[in-house]
Motif scaffolding. Structure first.
Motif, PDB file in Angstrom:
ATOM      1  N   PRO A   1      44.449  34.189  34.503  1.00  0.00           N
ATOM      2  CA  PRO A   1      44.958  35.570  34.520  1.00  0.00           C
ATOM      3  C   PRO A   1      46.384  35.605  33.993  1.00  0.00           C
ATOM      4  CG  PRO A   1      44.794  34.652  36.727  1.00  0.00           C
ATOM      5  CD  PRO A   1      44.257  33.630  35.807  1.00  0.00           C
ATOM      6  N   LEU A  12      43.057  35.431  44.920  1.00  0.00           N
ATOM      7  CA  LEU A  12      42.320  34.439  44.121  1.00  0.00           C
ATOM      8  C   LEU A  12      41.671  33.347  44.970  1.00  0.00           C
ATOM      9  CD1 LEU A  12      44.882  33.943  41.199  1.00  0.00           C
ATOM     10  CD2 LEU A  12      42.696  35.137  41.068  1.00  0.00           C
ATOM     11  N   ALA A  74      45.920  29.502  37.043  1.00  0.00           N
ATOM     12  CA  ALA A  74      44.852  29.315  36.046  1.00  0.00           C
ATOM     13  C   ALA A  74      43.536  29.014  36.758  1.00  0.00           C
ATOM     14  CB  ALA A  74      45.216  28.180  35.090  1.00  0.00           C
ATOM     15  N   SER A  75      42.437  29.445  36.165  1.00  0.00           N
ATOM     16  CA  SER A  75      41.145  29.401  36.862  1.00  0.00           C
ATOM     17  C   SER A  75      40.734  28.001  37.320  1.00  0.00           C
ATOM     18  CB  SER A  75      40.045  30.011  35.989  1.00  0.00           C
ATOM     19  OG  SER A  75      39.908  29.278  34.790  1.00  0.00           O
ATOM     20  N   HIS A  76      40.945  26.972  36.473  1.00  0.00           N
ATOM     21  CA  HIS A  76      40.515  25.630  36.891  1.00  0.00           C
ATOM     22  C   HIS A  76      41.414  25.076  37.994  1.00  0.00           C
ATOM     23  CE1 HIS A  76      43.344  24.952  33.558  1.00  0.00           C
ATOM     24  NE2 HIS A  76      43.579  23.762  34.050  1.00  0.00           N
ATOM     25  N   ARG A  77      42.649  25.586  38.076  1.00  0.00           N
ATOM     26  CA  ARG A  77      43.548  25.141  39.159  1.00  0.00           C
ATOM     27  C   ARG A  77      43.185  25.847  40.458  1.00  0.00           C
ATOM     28  NH1 ARG A  77      48.090  25.764  34.520  1.00  0.00           N
ATOM     29  NH2 ARG A  77      47.421  23.908  33.384  1.00  0.00           N
ATOM     30  N   VAL A  78      42.819  27.115  40.368  1.00  0.00           N
ATOM     31  CA  VAL A  78      42.341  27.848  41.549  1.00  0.00           C
ATOM     32  C   VAL A  78      41.065  27.180  42.069  1.00  0.00           C
ATOM     33  CG1 VAL A  78      41.341  30.030  42.331  1.00  0.00           C
ATOM     34  CG2 VAL A  78      43.438  30.037  40.955  1.00  0.00           C
ATOM     35  N   GLN A  79      40.201  26.758  41.147  1.00  0.00           N
ATOM     36  CA  GLN A  79      38.975  26.054  41.540  1.00  0.00           C
ATOM     37  C   GLN A  79      39.307  24.772  42.302  1.00  0.00           C
ATOM     38  OE1 GLN A  79      35.836  26.621  41.663  1.00  0.00           O
ATOM     39  NE2 GLN A  79      35.116  24.546  42.129  1.00  0.00           N
ATOM     40  N   LYS A  82      40.217  25.699  45.819  1.00  0.00           N
ATOM     41  CA  LYS A  82      39.020  26.072  46.579  1.00  0.00           C
ATOM     42  C   LYS A  82      38.214  24.831  46.970  1.00  0.00           C
ATOM     43  CE  LYS A  82      38.320  30.662  44.507  1.00  0.00           C
ATOM     44  NZ  LYS A  82      37.508  31.440  43.529  1.00  0.00           N
ATOM     45  N   TYR A 265      37.861  20.439  33.610  1.00  0.00           N
ATOM     46  CA  TYR A 265      36.903  20.914  34.621  1.00  0.00           C
ATOM     47  C   TYR A 265      36.325  19.860  35.559  1.00  0.00           C
ATOM     48  CZ  TYR A 265      37.498  25.090  31.888  1.00  0.00           C
ATOM     49  OH  TYR A 265      38.068  26.157  31.247  1.00  0.00           O
TER      50      TYR A 265
END
Length: 283
Positions: A1, A12, A74-79, A82, A265
């Protein structure tokens, strides 16, 4: 984002709070702290003090050092937050100086200062919990710089280091970038970044750093990494293994090409937490 409110990480990822830490005069870095999933219910609505006290709950703590480009959102860092949060780790993910909502200007020594300031902050609050340095991509060199400094200047050995998609040093990483692939995905971006880091006197010599480390070292690399070739990860592993007195402390894990994890990833692989826990001897 592209537009993200760093003060509201809960939009997030759950069980997460944002905080700021002054790492040296004039430099403040932004951090997200994700608590273990097993504490999720009681974390609801809690303030920073509760989160700080939670660090001493005996769950291992990961200091997450992200790669180049973008921020901790960033999405892969949020992943990653999680996945490892659900596996009952605390994660402290920071944006280095000059990144995200952090002030200051990026320098190699500055990054080390930021990371060790966060380590000291965590160590003062985490009781006997182990603290793991986890670097991804550019962050792998930042991790080994910090851990080496900790060992050489303070005589403190890190509990463990995990290097995800690492290089040997920036020069070699820049020389090994497959240009055609890069231009197709993001024109010259990663190559220019690596090249400019080297020109700016940033070298991140992990290959030199691992020769003097003694802590458990886990290296992760996907066979289909199109940014940093896995041969550099293997070379780093071999350098470390040759130097370590206790060879059992160094481990190299590759992820098959068919998994399609590439450079960013590995944190999407469902078996990652179990693999890491096994390495750390964590239940």
């Amino acid at each position: 984002p592209f537009f993200v409110d760093f003060r509201r990480p809960e939009l997030l990822v759950s069980n997460t709070i944002s905080l700021h830490l002054t790492t040296e005069p004039g430099v403040t870095v932004g951090i997200w702290h994700t608590v273990p999933g097993s504490r999720g219910a009681e974390a609801q609505g809690k303030d920073q003090r509760w989160y700080e006290e939670a660090l001493a709950d005996a769950h291992p703590v990961i200091i997450y050092l992200h790669g180049n480009g973008g921020t901790r959102a960033a999405s892969h860092r949020v992943q990653f937050l999680k996945m490892m949060g659900a596996a009952d780790f605390h994660i402290l993910a920071l944006d280095y100086r000059g990144y995200g909502d952090s002030s200051g200007h990026p320098t190699e020594s500055g990054f080390t200062t930021d990371v060790l300031a966060l380590y000291d902050w965590a160590k003062a609050r985490s009781g006997n919990s182990s603290i793991v340095f986890w670097g991804h991509s550019l962050g792998t060199g930042i991790a080994t710089n910090a851990v080496r400094k900790l060992q050489e200047e303070r005589g403190v050995q890190a509990d463990a280091v995990v290097l995800e998609s690492p290089y040997t040093n920036i020069r070699e990483a820049a020389a090994n970038i497959p240009l055609t692939k890069i231009y197709r995905q993001f024109p010259g971006f990663e190559y220019l970044i690596l090249d400019s880091l080297a020109r700016a006197g940033m070298f991140f010599r992990s290959d030199e750093n691992v020769k003097v480390l003694g802590c458990p070292l886990l290296i992760l690399h996907a066979e289909d990494d199109g940014v940093v070739p896995p041969k550099l990860g293997r070379k780093l592993y071999e350098t470390a293994r040759e130097a370590y007195k206790d060879k059992s402390k160094v481990k190299f894990v590759t992820f098959l090409e068919k998994l399609g994890l590439g450079h960013d990833y590995i944190s999407f692989h469902p078996e990652l937490p179990a693999l890491v826990k096994d390495f750390l001897n964590v239940k």
